[in-house]
Write a protein that holds these residues in place. Sequence first.
Motif, PDB file in Angstrom:
ATOM      1  N   THR A 256     -19.424 -95.233  21.823  1.00 18.04           N
ATOM      2  CA  THR A 256     -20.653 -94.692  21.235  1.00 18.04           C
ATOM      3  C   THR A 256     -21.832 -94.889  22.185  1.00 18.04           C
ATOM      4  N   TYR A 257     -22.847 -94.102  21.975  1.00 16.90           N
ATOM      5  CA  TYR A 257     -24.111 -94.303  22.666  1.00 16.90           C
ATOM      6  C   TYR A 257     -25.047 -95.075  21.731  1.00 16.90           C
ATOM      7  N   VAL A 258     -26.042 -95.726  22.333  1.00 17.94           N
ATOM      8  CA  VAL A 258     -26.891 -96.647  21.583  1.00 17.94           C
ATOM      9  C   VAL A 258     -28.370 -96.369  21.908  1.00 17.94           C
ATOM     10  N   VAL A 259     -29.220 -96.384  20.880  1.00 15.86           N
ATOM     11  CA  VAL A 259     -30.664 -96.258  21.113  1.00 15.86           C
ATOM     12  C   VAL A 259     -31.230 -97.646  21.393  1.00 15.86           C
ATOM     13  N   LEU A 260     -31.963 -97.752  22.488  1.00 13.52           N
ATOM     14  CA  LEU A 260     -32.478 -99.043  22.949  1.00 13.52           C
ATOM     15  C   LEU A 260     -33.884 -99.325  22.429  1.00 13.52           C
ATOM     16  N   GLU A 261     -34.316-100.547  22.689  1.00 14.48           N
ATOM     17  CA  GLU A 261     -35.616-101.038  22.230  1.00 14.48           C
ATOM     18  C   GLU A 261     -36.797-100.150  22.643  1.00 14.48           C
ATOM     19  N   ASN A 262     -36.712 -99.529  23.813  1.00 12.11           N
ATOM     20  CA  ASN A 262     -37.884 -98.757  24.266  1.00 12.11           C
ATOM     21  C   ASN A 262     -38.156 -97.519  23.417  1.00 12.11           C
ATOM     22  N   CYS A 263     -37.241 -97.149  22.548  1.00 10.57           N
ATOM     23  CA  CYS A 263     -37.508 -96.029  21.627  1.00 10.57           C
ATOM     24  C   CYS A 263     -38.624 -96.382  20.640  1.00 10.57           C
ATOM     25  N   ILE A 264     -38.742 -97.668  20.315  1.00  7.89           N
ATOM     26  CA  ILE A 264     -39.715 -98.097  19.307  1.00  7.89           C
ATOM     27  C   ILE A 264     -41.125 -97.657  19.697  1.00  7.89           C
ATOM     28  N   LYS A 265     -41.756 -96.961  18.785  1.00  9.11           N
ATOM     29  CA  LYS A 265     -43.120 -96.433  18.936  1.00  9.11           C
ATOM     30  C   LYS A 265     -43.247 -95.326  19.989  1.00  9.11           C
ATOM     31  N   CYS A 266     -42.164 -94.986  20.662  1.00 10.38           N
ATOM     32  CA  CYS A 266     -42.158 -93.789  21.529  1.00 10.38           C
ATOM     33  C   CYS A 266     -41.606 -92.634  20.692  1.00 10.38           C
ATOM     34  N   LYS A 267     -40.386 -92.818  20.188  1.00  7.72           N
ATOM     35  CA  LYS A 267     -39.803 -91.872  19.230  1.00  7.72           C
ATOM     36  C   LYS A 267     -40.067 -90.407  19.593  1.00  7.72           C
ATOM     37  N   TYR A 268     -39.668 -90.042  20.787  1.00  8.52           N
ATOM     38  CA  TYR A 268     -39.918 -88.675  21.268  1.00  8.52           C
ATOM     39  C   TYR A 268     -39.063 -87.627  20.538  1.00  8.52           C
ATOM     40  N   MET A 269     -37.879 -88.031  20.128  1.00  6.85           N
ATOM     41  CA  MET A 269     -36.985 -87.182  19.329  1.00  6.85           C
ATOM     42  C   MET A 269     -36.340 -86.000  20.057  1.00  6.85           C
ATOM     43  N   ASP A 270     -36.514 -85.910  21.359  1.00  3.44           N
ATOM     44  CA  ASP A 270     -35.790 -84.867  22.111  1.00  3.44           C
ATOM     45  C   ASP A 270     -34.279 -85.018  21.885  1.00  3.44           C
ATOM     46  N   CYS A 271     -33.856 -86.254  21.676  1.00  2.00           N
ATOM     47  CA  CYS A 271     -32.431 -86.558  21.523  1.00  2.00           C
ATOM     48  C   CYS A 271     -31.784 -85.815  20.357  1.00  2.00           C
ATOM     49  N   VAL A 272     -32.494 -85.702  19.242  1.00  2.00           N
ATOM     50  CA  VAL A 272     -31.862 -85.107  18.051  1.00  2.00           C
ATOM     51  C   VAL A 272     -31.560 -83.622  18.243  1.00  2.00           C
ATOM     52  N   GLU A 273     -32.336 -82.986  19.093  1.00  2.00           N
ATOM     53  CA  GLU A 273     -32.152 -81.544  19.290  1.00  2.00           C
ATOM     54  C   GLU A 273     -30.848 -81.213  20.006  1.00  2.00           C
ATOM     55  N   VAL A 274     -30.341 -82.139  20.794  1.00  2.00           N
ATOM     56  CA  VAL A 274     -29.142 -81.842  21.586  1.00  2.00           C
ATOM     57  C   VAL A 274     -27.852 -82.421  21.019  1.00  2.00           C
ATOM     58  N   CYS A 275     -27.930 -83.305  20.052  1.00  2.00           N
ATOM     59  CA  CYS A 275     -26.709 -83.953  19.549  1.00  2.00           C
ATOM     60  C   CYS A 275     -25.832 -82.957  18.780  1.00  2.00           C
ATOM     61  N   PRO A 276     -24.602 -82.748  19.230  1.00  2.00           N
ATOM     62  CA  PRO A 276     -23.734 -81.754  18.582  1.00  2.00           C
ATOM     63  C   PRO A 276     -23.204 -82.186  17.219  1.00  2.00           C
ATOM     64  N   VAL A 277     -23.285 -83.479  16.915  1.00  2.00           N
ATOM     65  CA  VAL A 277     -22.754 -83.945  15.630  1.00  2.00           C
ATOM     66  C   VAL A 277     -23.832 -84.542  14.720  1.00  2.00           C
ATOM     67  N   ASP A 278     -25.101 -84.374  15.094  1.00  2.00           N
ATOM     68  CA  ASP A 278     -26.222 -84.826  14.257  1.00  2.00           C
ATOM     69  C   ASP A 278     -26.069 -86.269  13.766  1.00  2.00           C
ATOM     70  N   CYS A 279     -25.863 -87.175  14.726  1.00  2.00           N
ATOM     71  CA  CYS A 279     -25.623 -88.562  14.306  1.00  2.00           C
ATOM     72  C   CYS A 279     -26.813 -89.489  14.553  1.00  2.00           C
ATOM     73  N   PHE A 280     -28.027 -88.907  14.613  1.00  2.00           N
ATOM     74  CA  PHE A 280     -29.233 -89.742  14.710  1.00  2.00           C
ATOM     75  C   PHE A 280     -29.811 -90.001  13.316  1.00  2.00           C
ATOM     76  N   TYR A 281     -30.368 -91.214  13.154  1.00  2.00           N
ATOM     77  CA  TYR A 281     -30.954 -91.622  11.875  1.00  2.00           C
ATOM     78  C   TYR A 281     -32.359 -92.140  12.133  1.00  2.00           C
ATOM     79  N   GLU A 282     -33.267 -91.853  11.197  1.00  2.00           N
ATOM     80  CA  GLU A 282     -34.689 -92.049  11.453  1.00  2.00           C
ATOM     81  C   GLU A 282     -35.326 -93.186  10.670  1.00  2.00           C
ATOM     82  N   GLY A 283     -35.906 -94.134  11.416  1.00  2.00           N
ATOM     83  CA  GLY A 283     -36.761 -95.149  10.828  1.00  2.00           C
ATOM     84  C   GLY A 283     -38.212 -94.785  11.094  1.00  2.00           C
ATOM     85  N   GLU A 284     -39.106 -95.597  10.619  1.00  2.00           N
ATOM     86  CA  GLU A 284     -40.524 -95.289  10.764  1.00  2.00           C
ATOM     87  C   GLU A 284     -40.932 -95.202  12.235  1.00  2.00           C
TER      88      GLU A 284
END
Length: 104
Positions: free
Chosen positions: A1-29
Amino acid sequence: TYVVLENCIKCKYMDCVEVCPVDCFYEGENMLVIHPDECIDCGVCEPECPAEAILPDTDPASESVMDLNKKWADIWPNITRMGEKPADADEWNGVGNKLQDHFS
Ligand code: SF4
Ligand code: F3S
């Protein structure tokens, strides 16, 4: 699996969700996570993240957040479309200790 790292916090650019073929991203605040049981290891999200906050679990840098991705992916809602990034996203890119100081 791939893993979202700490630097996503408060950046949350979300480019990642647009390309995921299986829609396996989940959203926190303040960040997203990847569900480890759903990710098919395609790798296309890794180069899309402007914060370089996605790595495969084979990379030692992902070890500390692997369990948290699983935990939060079970609780948070699924996200499949890119929303508005935080207004101050660029200011948070690269700031240290985000997990400890700013996670919610
Ligand atoms: Fe989605 Fe592929 Fe990234 Fe896994 S590696 S989260 S399947 S885009
Ligand atoms: Fe986070 Fe990067 Fe996606 S900052 S929301 S992992 S594009």
